[in-house]
Design an enzyme around this catalytic site. Sequence first.
Site: not given
Length: 580
Positions: A18, A365-367
């Site tokens: 990513r 998500d993904e904090a």
Amino acid sequence: MPTTPAASPETGPEPRDRVDVAPRQPTAAELARAATQAAGDLLAPPAPVRLADVVPAPERATPDPAADFTLPEDAVIRVDADPDARAVAEHLAELLRPATGYPLPVTDATDAEPGGPLALTLSGTETRTDPARGLPGDDALGDEGYRLDVTRAEVRITADTAAGLFHGVQTLRQLLPAAVESATAVTERWVVPGGTIVDRPRYAYRGAMLDVARHFFPVEDVLRVIDHLARYKLNHLHLHLTDDQGWRIAVDSWPRLATVGGATEVGGGPGGHYTAADYRRIVRHAARRHVTVVPEIDLPGHTNAALVAYPELAPGKIAPPPYTGTEVGFSYLDPADERTYEFVADVLGEVAALTPGPWLHLGGDEAFKVPADTYRGFVERAQALVAATGKTVVGWHQLAPAGHADGRVLQWWGTNGEDPETADAVRRGARLILSPGNRVYLDMKYAPESPIGHDWAGLIDVRRAYDWDPGTHLTGVPAEAVLGVEAPLWTETVTTLAEVEFMLFPRLLAVAELGWSPRSTHDWAAFRERLAGHGPRWVTAGITFHPSPEVPWPTGDGTHAATRIPAQRPDPDAADTPAH
Ligand code: NGO
């Protein structure tokens, strides 16, 4: 420069790829050419359709070879005098008119005129269950079930609801020859195989997600994706409307979200956003196809585009630069500022008001930069703000540690089937949508040489997408807690409708079958055979797809295409338009 995030324990392996945009993406023209090349081999006259060839597999199909039906040119569609049923009948007529060239008028079943041979009937027995829970009784068709009877004299679809009739129509469409997908009239005997199908879904929630934030897709593209879902009895479209790279929905009370936050996308393109009218159009098109739109506002992370538009929401109140890369986990709304919660309430309120469906997806998500306690506090307030709009919370499974909110649904996207926090949230009342990254993330490549896609969750060809059971996938989660399945399509590397279709087809059908068909029908060997018959339909409908070597696509000489088609990928040297 944002840093690469560490993987959180529940997200599985480090999402390595990513960090950079895929090295080179094929153009739509290349993909279309590759698909057409493959299609050449698939355009053999397909074998007659059999009653059991339907995808997703019906609960029960009883063929009667003596009862084949042939559609006459003067056929009339007869329907009960109910506006929603009538809309389904009109939809059927619209599906059949282009290829058949027949007029196919729709008439009221109560008219004195003798009826035509296509009949749609509401059974009148209200046998509905709570759509979010389980199946109706053994004989009931329920909220979405239908019965299809094909005799020499007529085709009759019976259901308790217009949604059931609609699904029955999609089955009928698949039982006609592949030429029914033609946009122009063709000469064909329009035969439907005789027999009876009784059918209802395993799960109430069957969905796909389109990420319109990483790359923006115009309304027309979204409408076509909805059509694709409806064909295979998927009933939810989750729209990932906001992310670091773009904010895609106009919000009156915070206008710069769309005008400033929407003006970017991955790779530096112009982006775009949906006006309220655009969004309403999407919702209406979906509703007519019995598809519910689930809007996602991703909070508190994945918010760089919002922070560019409104720096007052940023920690430190400094506007970050617009972001057009593909890293994750670096941005977040300031959880310590009350203004943030006014913002969240305003946005959720406006999006809820535009959305007829029951769900509002909060992301979550993904904090990575928000400490766990602060994150939990933020989520609990955001969940309460969703409840205040009258909607039910959906969120990625990272929401799990937060307190339960009535009815809340977590969307599992992990890769290893073990997550005690999610199992615990289920014990506290959450239900689950299953989107395991290593099974149904449709942004994963099919094979190493796939021209677009990621591979952080592995390579996913059709069998991998098909061969798992949502009912037993997560340790410690009982089957009753599973609301359904959803296949997300993230679009960091996906830029056009042709590329969207290339990633959806054929894997979308595997997900549709997992969501709809009873487990007793699960059989890879049979599925790949049934799937193969859809290739000619997609070719006729102009749908781009990946001609997977795992599927025995039909060919003219009777051999399997898969044995003759090499891995279908665009020839990079044959580009007629520059790479992105
Ligand atoms: C993750 C991440 C997304 C990425 C996607 C790419 C979730 C829920 N958050 O899935 O931001 O686009 O992977 O596969």
